[in-house]
Design an enzyme around this catalytic site. Structure first.
Site, PDB file in Angstrom:
ATOM      1  CG  HIS A  48      -1.614   1.398   1.471  1.00  6.83           C
ATOM      2  ND1 HIS A  48      -2.493   2.024   0.643  1.00  6.83           N
ATOM      3  CD2 HIS A  48      -1.669   2.052   2.686  1.00  6.83           C
ATOM      4  CE1 HIS A  48      -2.751   3.114   1.196  1.00  6.83           C
ATOM      5  NE2 HIS A  48      -2.177   3.137   2.267  1.00  6.83           N
ATOM      6  CG  HIS A  72       0.698   6.743   4.411  1.00  7.14           C
ATOM      7  ND1 HIS A  72       1.200   5.987   3.339  1.00  7.14           N
ATOM      8  CD2 HIS A  72      -0.234   6.342   4.961  1.00  7.14           C
ATOM      9  CE1 HIS A  72       0.395   5.199   3.021  1.00  7.14           C
ATOM     10  NE2 HIS A  72      -0.551   5.459   3.948  1.00  7.14           N
ATOM     11  CD  GLU A  76      -2.661   6.603  13.468  1.00  3.73           C
ATOM     12  OE1 GLU A  76      -3.850   6.188  13.353  1.00  3.73           O
ATOM     13  OE2 GLU A  76      -2.385   7.198  14.458  1.00  3.73           O
ATOM     14  CG  ASP A  77      -1.295   1.209  10.889  1.00  5.46           C
ATOM     15  OD1 ASP A  77      -2.172   1.773  11.350  1.00  5.46           O
ATOM     16  OD2 ASP A  77      -1.403   1.126   9.531  1.00  5.46           O
ATOM     17  CG  ASP A 139      -3.602   7.021   2.350  1.00  7.61           C
ATOM     18  OD1 ASP A 139      -3.419   5.557   2.074  1.00  7.61           O
ATOM     19  OD2 ASP A 139      -3.960   7.376   3.576  1.00  7.61           O
ATOM     20  CG  ASP A 259     -30.463  12.238 -27.219  1.00  2.04           C
ATOM     21  OD1 ASP A 259     -29.680  11.369 -27.590  1.00  2.04           O
ATOM     22  OD2 ASP A 259     -31.785  12.106 -27.438  1.00  2.04           O
TER      23      ASP A 259
HETATM   24 MN    MN Z   1      -2.593   4.561   4.135  1.00  2.00          MN
END
Ligand code: MN
Length: 702
Positions: A48, A72, A76-77, A139, A259
């Site tokens: 990703h 990025h 967060e993860d 993203d 049309d």
């Molecule tokens: Mn992401």
């Protein structure tokens, strides 16, 4: 060729080998951090960020942005910190990643249009660097491209959010292709059935259309050179989402929308646009009222073109756009979005100019493949320098001027909330009312029924609304309070003379008011309350106006509730709280100032007995009182949190905290608390002493 090699291969078109090496390092680092994580599609997670960086490389973004794209999601993860990113990849990259992580944390809830608009502004404002927005858009684009693998409920939510928030941002930035793709993808996931039906119908209509389009193209291409105009002419394919929108908004059937034939004429210069218009109007009859001159009057986002509708050869309407090559470039890849031109041209500041120039350069780069890195290196922009966007507890977004405080927020919500506010929680933590609000903060205002605006607020409020309401309140309250206090003071002074207000007759009043040239009793009370006249003197004159003999009596103390407002003030030197023995001093023009009995400042002027009054606390004071305490603690991580927790557990608000410089093993904290009375303070102190790191607690006096 694997995905990484393909990506770095694309970089070689516009970046130098050392930069590409750094980007590969970021890839390796991110790959390790995301190890063992998978996407809904089952692919390793790193696919990703790599795809996101790939999209940004198509836009020729600079190495910092590409590294940030690869990283990025790591904050967060995974457990990677901002400091570590900064150490390995530099501060600018860390700032970008941090900005993206902050965006990831705020969530859009409301369905209302106006709120969507505010949310878009908030995103733009939070991304102080425009690259953060571009990475965020890439993203989102990749997430949309891979949305099929995501569970249906989440799929719909993401598609709706893309349509409401991200596609319009892309549109504002003029990233037209991105805007179209996001809309088509969102449409297909939000309404899969309608999308399929429309896709099929368009496909089967295409053969028929192609013939008609070919005929008209031929006619136009022949007519323009006859009029001496050089032009590129093309037919326009409609996107499914725009067909769908047209059917919905204009209440047309599919064949009615289809049309309509769209053509675009691109010419050399401005005057050629008008010449081409004339030529086309002589070829086909124009539909009255459909001509629009966006060249003379451009759209707010900078779009320029001539639009006209003609009666086509088979009775079908032809929509024609005529523009120059420059106008075409702006319209396609976009540039001047309306937030750049929010105010008049004259007030566009330097930063906005830079952003504008940068976006323009991005266009030029895309079409001429120049050197992007040069332009992108210095871009640090503040997209919305004048506003901050914050959440109410219910998730509503409010826009306030930059520098606005919790008090401004309270007044923005409602005048009564402002007038009654006593404390605030910012992101669930108690904070001083004077706290400056930041983008994305969630603000909760705590009110109390008897609380009043504090004159000190005027020192820091930013909004006109808050300022005028505080002033108004103080002005009217001040007078009413002074009247009330003056009456109390006079009645006390009369009691000291063994009489009472009720025993004063009309004649006595009239004579006195005449003698001292006061307009009314109310005015006299106000004067006494404000300390302009002394109650004892007025009382004597009232009695002198009658035949009653004067006798000494016992005045008794004045009762202080704390709700008297401006007419009664609590001395800053000793900060009395209920339970402290107190005395009152009359200050000219200020009413009564309350000190503690043992206050050294008060002691210095105690010699003049006329100016001092007997006062005592009411049984149930009407509000909380500020008190200063000084706590000495052992230097240890998290000690402030423990102290704050102890205070909260004791049911008190913290209004202010000052931490002194650490001296060796100890630190001193000075806190301003809001407590009910001495007993309340004692309970809090007892609780705090149970914290092992707390060495000493003392009440603070100047
Ligand atoms: Mn992401």
């Amino acid at each position: 060729m694997n995905a990484l090699a393909e990506f770095t291969g694309n970089l070689a078109h516009y970046l130098k080998p050392p930069d590409i090496e750094r980007i590969e390092e970021a890839y390796q680092f991110s790959g390790k951090a995301h190890e063992g994580q998978y996407r809904d599609s089952g692919e390793p997670y790193i696919s990703h960020p790599l795809a996101v960086a790939g999209i940004l490389a198509e836009w020729h973004l600079d190495p910092q942005a590409l590294m940030a794209a690869l990283l990025h999601d790591v904050m967060e993860d995974t457990k990677v910190s901002k400091a570590e990113i900064s150490r390995r990849f530099g501060k600018p990259v860390a700032e970008l990643v941090d900005g993206l992580s902050k965006l990831a944390k705020i969530e859009f809830q409301s369905q209302q249009d106006a709120q969507a608009e505010n949310f878009r502004k908030m995103l733009l404002a939070m991304a102080r660097d425009v690259r953060v927005i571009l990475i965020k858009l890439a993203d989102r684009l990749h997430n949309m491209r891979t949305l099929g693998a995501v569970p249906p409920a989440k799929r719909r939510r993401v598609a709706r959010e893309t349509l409401d928030i991200y596609a319009p941002i892309a549109n504002r930035l003029g990233l037209n292709n991105l805007y179209q793709e996001m809309q088509e993808l969102a449409f297909s996931h939000l309404y899969p059935m309608r999308y399929r039906v429309l896709a099929k119908a368009t496909k089967s209509a295409r053969g028929n259309r192609r013939q008609v389009v070919g005929k008209i193209l031929k006619a136009i291409k022949q007519r323009l050179p006859e009029a001496g105009i050089e032009a590129e002419v093309s037919g326009r394919e409609k996107h499914l989402y725009s067909i769908y929108r047209k059917m919905l908004e204009k209440n047309l059937s599919f064949s009615q929308v289809l049309d309509i034939y769209g053509f675009r004429v691109v010419v050399e210069d401005r005057s050629a646009c008008y010449l081409a218009l004339g030529a086309l109007h002589s070829l086909y009859k124009p539909v009255p009222g459909k001509f629009k001159d966006y060249i003379a009057i451009p759209k707010v986002n900078g779009y320029q073109a001539l639009h006209t509708t003609l009666f086509g050869p088979f009775g079908a309407p032809l929509e024609i756009q005529i523009r120059t090559r420059d106008m075409h470039r702006v319209a396609e890849a976009g540039v001047a979005s309306h937030w750049l031109y929010k105010t008049s041209d004259a007030s566009i500041n330097e930063l906005q100019h830079q952003t504008h120039a940068w976006l323009q350069s991005l266009l030029d780069i895309q079409s001429e493949s120049g050197d992007a890195a040069e332009f992108l290196e210095h871009i640090k922009v503040d997209l919305f320098p004048d506003e901050v966007y914050v959440f109410t507890p219910k998730g509503k977004i409010m826009a306030l001027p930059r520098g606005a405080t919790a008090v401004d927020f309270a007044y923005a919500v409602h005048t009564q909330i402002g007038n009654r506010c006593v404390a605030t929680k910012i992101n669930h933590e108690l904070a001083p009312l004077r706290s400056e609000l930041k983008n994305g903060d969630r603000i909760e205002i705590i009110t109390a029924a008897h609380a009043n605006p504090n004159p000190a607020w005027l020192n820091y409020v930013k909004t006109g609304k808050a300022r005028s309401h505080i002033r108004h309140f103080l002005k009217t309250m001040h007078y009413e309070e002074s009247v009330e206090l003056g009456e109390k003071l006079l009645s006390q002074a009369l009691r000291a003379l063994n009489t009472d207000l009720t025993e004063i007759g009309e004649e006595q009043w009239e004579k006195l008011l005449r003698d001292i040239t006061a307009k009314s009793r109310t005015e006299l009370f106000a004067d006494i309350g404000l300390g302009k006249r002394f109650a004892a003197v007025v009382a004597r004159r009232l009695l002198a106006a009658s035949e009653q003999p004067m006798a000494e009596g016992n005045a008794g103390p004045i009762v202080i509730r704390g709700s008297e407002g401006m007419a009664v003030q609590f001395a800053k030197c000793c900060r009395p709280i209920p339970g402290d023995p107190i005395i009152g001093s009359i200050k000219k023009g200020q009413g009564i100032v309350i000190h503690t009995h043992d206050c050294p400042t008060a002691a210095r002027s105690r010699t003049d007995p006329d100016k001092w009054l007997d006062v005592e606390w009411a049984h149930e004071p009407a509000r909380l009182f500020d008190v200063g305490i000084r706590i000495t603690v052992i230097n240890q991580r998290g000690v402030l949190a423990k102290v704050a927790g102890g205070i909260a557990a004791g049911g008190a608000n913290i209004d202010n905290v000052i931490m002194d410089e650490e001296r060796g093993a100890y630190t001193e904290m000075r806190l301003t608390l809001q407590v009910a009375d001495r007993q309340h303070l004692a309970r809090i102190k007892r609780g705090l002493r149970r914290i092992p790191e707390v060495v000493r607690i003392a009440r603070e006096r100047d």
